[in-house]
Write an enzyme that holds these catalytic residues in place. Structure first.
Site, PDB file in Angstrom:
ATOM      1  N   PRO A   9      10.525 -17.833 -37.974  1.00  0.00           N
ATOM      2  CA  PRO A   9       9.866 -17.495 -36.712  1.00  0.00           C
ATOM      3  C   PRO A   9       9.319 -18.703 -35.964  1.00  0.00           C
ATOM      4  O   PRO A   9       8.766 -19.625 -36.574  1.00  0.00           O
ATOM      5  CB  PRO A   9       8.702 -16.594 -37.147  1.00  0.00           C
ATOM      6  N   ASN A  10       9.494 -18.657 -34.663  1.00  0.00           N
ATOM      7  CA  ASN A  10       8.923 -19.615 -33.706  1.00  0.00           C
ATOM      8  C   ASN A  10       9.587 -20.987 -33.706  1.00  0.00           C
ATOM      9  O   ASN A  10       9.217 -21.848 -32.909  1.00  0.00           O
ATOM     10  CB  ASN A  10       7.403 -19.770 -33.908  1.00  0.00           C
ATOM     11  N   ARG A  17       6.604 -26.638 -28.674  1.00  0.00           N
ATOM     12  CA  ARG A  17       5.576 -26.014 -29.505  1.00  0.00           C
ATOM     13  C   ARG A  17       4.721 -27.099 -30.167  1.00  0.00           C
ATOM     14  O   ARG A  17       5.239 -27.881 -30.972  1.00  0.00           O
ATOM     15  CB  ARG A  17       6.277 -25.210 -30.601  1.00  0.00           C
ATOM     16  N   TYR A  22       4.631 -30.829 -34.430  1.00  0.00           N
ATOM     17  CA  TYR A  22       6.042 -30.623 -34.779  1.00  0.00           C
ATOM     18  C   TYR A  22       7.005 -31.608 -34.120  1.00  0.00           C
ATOM     19  O   TYR A  22       8.202 -31.557 -34.384  1.00  0.00           O
ATOM     20  CB  TYR A  22       6.460 -29.182 -34.434  1.00  0.00           C
ATOM     21  N   ASN A  73      13.723 -23.327 -43.668  1.00  0.00           N
ATOM     22  CA  ASN A  73      12.390 -23.532 -43.108  1.00  0.00           C
ATOM     23  C   ASN A  73      11.870 -22.142 -42.744  1.00  0.00           C
ATOM     24  O   ASN A  73      12.212 -21.612 -41.682  1.00  0.00           O
ATOM     25  CB  ASN A  73      12.392 -24.439 -41.878  1.00  0.00           C
ATOM     26  N   ALA A  76       6.126 -19.485 -40.635  1.00  0.00           N
ATOM     27  CA  ALA A  76       4.931 -18.826 -41.163  1.00  0.00           C
ATOM     28  C   ALA A  76       5.238 -17.839 -42.287  1.00  0.00           C
ATOM     29  O   ALA A  76       4.337 -17.488 -43.076  1.00  0.00           O
ATOM     30  CB  ALA A  76       4.188 -18.120 -40.028  1.00  0.00           C
ATOM     31  N   GLU A  97      13.306 -25.517 -49.807  1.00  0.00           N
ATOM     32  CA  GLU A  97      12.337 -25.164 -48.758  1.00  0.00           C
ATOM     33  C   GLU A  97      11.929 -26.444 -48.041  1.00  0.00           C
ATOM     34  O   GLU A  97      11.707 -27.468 -48.692  1.00  0.00           O
ATOM     35  CB  GLU A  97      11.109 -24.524 -49.419  1.00  0.00           C
ATOM     36  N   HIS A  99       9.647 -28.185 -44.514  1.00  0.00           N
ATOM     37  CA  HIS A  99       8.735 -28.037 -43.376  1.00  0.00           C
ATOM     38  C   HIS A  99       8.710 -29.335 -42.590  1.00  0.00           C
ATOM     39  O   HIS A  99       8.683 -30.424 -43.179  1.00  0.00           O
ATOM     40  CB  HIS A  99       7.322 -27.698 -43.849  1.00  0.00           C
ATOM     41  N   ARG A 106      -2.853 -29.398 -43.763  1.00  0.00           N
ATOM     42  CA  ARG A 106      -3.282 -28.605 -42.605  1.00  0.00           C
ATOM     43  C   ARG A 106      -4.274 -27.517 -43.045  1.00  0.00           C
ATOM     44  O   ARG A 106      -5.033 -27.740 -43.981  1.00  0.00           O
ATOM     45  CB  ARG A 106      -2.041 -28.031 -41.907  1.00  0.00           C
TER      46      ARG A 106
HETATM   47  C1  DQA Z   1       6.347 -24.973 -40.585  1.00  0.00           C
HETATM   48  C2  DQA Z   1       4.930 -24.897 -41.171  1.00  0.00           C
HETATM   49  C3  DQA Z   1       4.414 -23.473 -41.153  1.00  0.00           C
HETATM   50  O1  DQA Z   1       3.093 -23.420 -41.679  1.00  0.00           O
HETATM   51  C4  DQA Z   1       4.382 -22.937 -39.720  1.00  0.00           C
HETATM   52  O2  DQA Z   1       3.955 -21.592 -39.714  1.00  0.00           O
HETATM   53  C5  DQA Z   1       5.686 -23.106 -39.023  1.00  0.00           C
HETATM   54  C6  DQA Z   1       6.400 -24.372 -39.184  1.00  0.00           C
HETATM   55  C7  DQA Z   1       6.843 -26.445 -40.479  1.00  0.00           C
HETATM   56  O3  DQA Z   1       8.048 -26.623 -40.345  1.00  0.00           O
HETATM   57  O4  DQA Z   1       6.039 -27.368 -40.506  1.00  0.00           O
HETATM   58  O5  DQA Z   1       6.123 -22.240 -38.286  1.00  0.00           O
HETATM   59  O6  DQA Z   1       7.237 -24.269 -41.434  1.00  0.00           O
END
Ligand code: DQA
Length: 149
Positions: A9-10, A17, A22, A73, A76, A97, A99, A106
């Site tokens: 998501p997102n 963003r 990021y 990735n 959230a 996994e 990020h 954080r």
């Molecule tokens: C994320 C870290 C997550 O905590 C966050 O909710 C994201 C992006 C990252 O790539 O740093 O959506 O996965």
């Protein structure tokens, strides 16, 4: 060999963003860089970005018949989704996994991942390079598995 890539998501918002967290690369930039590395490593990618948990679960299930492993990735969903963990556990494909941000540095709620203990490895904090390091790590793992098995 094919690798499934999941953007949670997102992540379609990358570039605009929270750029201080990021960076300014877009998801297209990420996919382009991954594509170039995949060519170099001699693997194919099958990629999905979705804001919908169920779509990601369906992708894990359906793509698992075609891919040797997953680069994930989870966004959230990392911190909330037992369902994504179960999906990845259920298809018996190794996954990495990753990020963009260093989730350990954080908010407290980002420190816990439902997926990490099942992952081959976890990469965080290197921006777009987290994806590239993750893909190298996963392909190395799969290649070792195949040649040493
Ligand atoms: C994320 C870290 C997550 O905590 C966050 O909710 C994201 C992006 C990252 O790539 O740093 O959506 O996965």
């Amino acid at each position: 060999m094919k690798i499934g890539v999941l953007h949670g998501p997102n992540l379609q918002l990358l570039g605009r963003r929270e750029p201080e967290v990021y960076g300014t690369d877009t998801l297209d930039d990420v996919d382009r860089a991954l594509g170039e590395l995949a060519d170099e490593l001699g693997v194919e990618l099958e990629t999905l970005q979705s804001n919908h948990e169920g779509a990601l679960l369906d992708f894990v299930d359906e793509a698992s018949t075609r891919v040797a492993g997953f680069l994930v990735n989870p966004g959230a969903l990392t911190h909330t989704s037992v369902a994504l963990r179960d999906a990845l556990a259920g298809v018996d494909r190794p996954f990495v996994e990753l990020h963009l941000s260093n989730t350990q540095a954080r908010e407290d709620f980002r420190r816990h991942s439902w997926l990490a203990e099942l992952a081959v490895g976890v990469v965080y904090g290197f921006g777009v390079d987290s994806y590239l390091l993750g893909l190298r790590g996963l392909v190395g793992h799969l290649t070792r598995d195949r040649t040493e098995g």
